[in-house]
Design an enzyme around this catalytic site. Sequence first.
Site, PDB file in Angstrom:
ATOM      1  N   ASN A 111      -5.496  12.226   0.672  1.00 46.47           N
ATOM      2  CA  ASN A 111      -4.583  11.384   1.456  1.00 46.47           C
ATOM      3  C   ASN A 111      -5.418  10.588   2.459  1.00 46.47           C
ATOM      4  O   ASN A 111      -6.642  10.735   2.519  1.00 46.47           O
ATOM      5  CB  ASN A 111      -3.518  12.238   2.151  1.00 46.47           C
ATOM      6  CG  ASN A 111      -2.398  11.392   2.736  1.00 46.47           C
ATOM      7  OD1 ASN A 111      -1.850  10.525   2.045  1.00 46.47           O
ATOM      8  ND2 ASN A 111      -2.055  11.587   3.995  1.00 46.47           N
ATOM      9  N   LYS A 112      -4.757   9.756   3.218  1.00 44.90           N
ATOM     10  CA  LYS A 112      -5.428   8.855   4.154  1.00 44.90           C
ATOM     11  C   LYS A 112      -6.502   9.552   4.983  1.00 44.90           C
ATOM     12  O   LYS A 112      -6.293  10.670   5.444  1.00 44.90           O
ATOM     13  CB  LYS A 112      -4.354   8.249   5.071  1.00 44.90           C
ATOM     14  CG  LYS A 112      -4.852   7.320   6.143  1.00 44.90           C
ATOM     15  CD  LYS A 112      -5.758   6.219   5.635  1.00 44.90           C
ATOM     16  CE  LYS A 112      -5.103   5.388   4.540  1.00 44.90           C
ATOM     17  NZ  LYS A 112      -6.102   4.517   3.844  1.00 44.90           N
ATOM     18  N   GLN A 135      -1.795   2.033   9.939  1.00 45.41           N
ATOM     19  CA  GLN A 135      -0.507   2.228   9.252  1.00 45.41           C
ATOM     20  C   GLN A 135       0.477   3.003  10.121  1.00 45.41           C
ATOM     21  O   GLN A 135       1.687   2.811  10.041  1.00 45.41           O
ATOM     22  CB  GLN A 135      -0.716   2.982   7.933  1.00 45.41           C
ATOM     23  CG  GLN A 135      -1.401   2.190   6.843  1.00 45.41           C
ATOM     24  CD  GLN A 135      -2.886   2.414   6.834  1.00 45.41           C
ATOM     25  OE1 GLN A 135      -3.508   2.723   7.856  1.00 45.41           O
ATOM     26  NE2 GLN A 135      -3.513   2.253   5.676  1.00 45.41           N
ATOM     27  N   ASP A 181      -2.028  10.742  -1.985  1.00 49.07           N
ATOM     28  CA  ASP A 181      -2.404   9.726  -2.980  1.00 49.07           C
ATOM     29  C   ASP A 181      -2.691  10.346  -4.337  1.00 49.07           C
ATOM     30  O   ASP A 181      -2.571   9.699  -5.377  1.00 49.07           O
ATOM     31  CB  ASP A 181      -3.607   8.935  -2.512  1.00 49.07           C
ATOM     32  CG  ASP A 181      -3.158   7.850  -1.555  1.00 49.07           C
ATOM     33  OD1 ASP A 181      -2.850   8.188  -0.406  1.00 49.07           O
ATOM     34  OD2 ASP A 181      -3.053   6.688  -1.990  1.00 49.07           O
ATOM     35  N   ARG A 199       0.872  -1.180   0.000  1.00 53.96           N
ATOM     36  CA  ARG A 199       0.000   0.000   0.000  1.00 53.96           C
ATOM     37  C   ARG A 199       0.907   1.227   0.000  1.00 53.96           C
ATOM     38  O   ARG A 199       2.109   1.133   0.133  1.00 53.96           O
ATOM     39  CB  ARG A 199      -1.019  -0.020   1.144  1.00 53.96           C
ATOM     40  CG  ARG A 199      -0.671  -0.716   2.390  1.00 53.96           C
ATOM     41  CD  ARG A 199       0.464  -0.082   3.142  1.00 53.96           C
ATOM     42  NE  ARG A 199       0.230   1.337   3.338  1.00 53.96           N
ATOM     43  CZ  ARG A 199       1.168   2.238   3.598  1.00 53.96           C
ATOM     44  NH1 ARG A 199       2.447   1.874   3.665  1.00 53.96           N
ATOM     45  NH2 ARG A 199       0.890   3.505   3.773  1.00 53.96           N
ATOM     46  N   GLY A 200       0.261   2.409  -0.124  1.00 54.80           N
ATOM     47  CA  GLY A 200       1.049   3.631  -0.290  1.00 54.80           C
ATOM     48  C   GLY A 200       1.117   3.929  -1.780  1.00 54.80           C
ATOM     49  O   GLY A 200       1.468   3.042  -2.577  1.00 54.80           O
TER      50      GLY A 200
HETATM   51  C1  LIG Z   1       4.039   7.964   0.197  1.00 55.82           C
HETATM   52  S1  LIG Z   1       2.539   7.275   0.577  1.00 55.82           S
HETATM   53  C2  LIG Z   1       1.320   8.525   0.456  1.00 55.82           C
HETATM   54  C3  LIG Z   1      -0.046   7.990   0.683  1.00 55.82           C
HETATM   55  O1  LIG Z   1      -0.267   6.919  -0.173  1.00 55.82           O
HETATM   56  C4  LIG Z   1      -0.252   7.565   2.149  1.00 55.82           C
HETATM   57  O2  LIG Z   1      -0.188   8.700   2.955  1.00 55.82           O
HETATM   58  C5  LIG Z   1      -1.583   6.887   2.275  1.00 55.82           C
HETATM   59  O3  LIG Z   1      -2.601   7.520   2.440  1.00 55.82           O
HETATM   60  C6  LIG Z   1      -1.594   5.417   2.108  1.00 55.82           C
HETATM   61  O4  LIG Z   1      -2.876   4.860   2.215  1.00 55.82           O
HETATM   62  P1  LIG Z   1      -2.990   3.281   2.115  1.00 55.82           P
HETATM   63  O5  LIG Z   1      -4.461   3.013   2.253  1.00 55.82           O
HETATM   64  O6  LIG Z   1      -2.179   2.708   3.227  1.00 55.82           O
HETATM   65  O7  LIG Z   1      -2.475   2.891   0.760  1.00 55.82           O
END
Ligand SMILES: CSC[C@@H](O)[C@@H](O)C(=O)COP(=O)(O)O
Length: 359
Positions: free
Chosen positions: A253-254, A202, A243, A52-53
């Site tokens: 973002n998250k 996370q 994202d 993820r990320g």
């Molecule tokens: C460099 S990662 C940036 C984002 O992808 C991160 O902050 C995030 O929101 C990740 O969400 P996830 O659901 O864990 O994929």
Amino acid sequence: MAERGGSGVVPLRWSGEALWLLDQRRLPRREAWLRYRSSGAVARAITAMVVRGAPAIGITAAFGLVLAAGALRRRGRAAGLAAWRRRAAVLAAARPTAVNLAWAVRRLEARLAGGAWATAAEARRLLEAEALAAWREDFEANLAMGAHGAALLPARGTVLTHCNAGALATGGYGTALGVIRAARAAGKDIRVLADETRPWLQGARLTAWELARDGIPVTLLADGAAGHHFRQGRIQAVVVGADRIAANGDVANKIGTYTVAVLARQHGVPFYVAAPTSTLDPGTASGDAIPIEERPGEEVTACAGRRVAPPGVPAANPAFDVTPAELVTAIVTERGVLRPPYGAAIRRLLGAAGGEKRP
Ligand SMILES: CSC[C@@H](O)[C@@H](O)C(=O)COP(=O)(O)O
């Protein structure tokens, strides 16, 4: 085995035949590597959060597209390409919010269109070279972002971060955590408050793990505790990843990031977003047009695999939110720091790259 480090942590490895993913669902308790040999399995792993990320899933999708090259063995170039594109579409749809998936597909598709190949094996070699280049470039972008972003942080202070935007979420080193790593490497006395980041934790599982491995002081917060710490004057800056960043600078973002941004504004604390240019989406006018992934409610009604809500109570589970550009103090990219107004700054940045951001 191709690897790219940065604080010794990588989310993926490439053997030439197979993609290996570090199963992030099991961290920090277990470091288990899973092997993938088909693009369909890679797409399912992205949806299931094995990896993820935003940048990490973009790079993972790129290697998924290499694994999809078997489709090009079909008789006739057009039929082969059509089959490969169908597999690419499955990868691109594995998670809807991070623009890096579509970016990876476009990048590898352009490599196929522009490259000289006659056989599936030749096409596969082109795709593999491109996926490796995308990985290397992301790693280098993180190092550059780190250098630009570190200069924004105070010589001494506490930085709040949300989710995990570290080595695990990228090609290595990290975006938001890359900025923190670079500031520490430059001798700044930076401490980190990490939101736990329900429902996938996370922050508690991944950010805390990465920073503790690096010896960077990190303290965990329950998500609802951030406001208290702002009010107590304990936070000097916020750094998060992204994202997708729309053409006007709105940042997806998250889930929970928007809440942190509002708190930062209320308390006069700078709110920085660190993201590579592959996360900029000039084709999406504003945050209102960014698709927000809705995940199963069971991720919220349960905690660590055990149901905590009464039976029959549903949960809403948007995985991301949008922080309006007006709350963002600066966007740190590998090509420099963007300041408001972001529409013009993003156009200038992408224009300076030759008028076209993407291949
Ligand atoms: C460099 S990662 C940036 C984002 O992808 C991160 O902050 C995030 O929101 C990740 O969400 P996830 O659901 O864990 O994929």
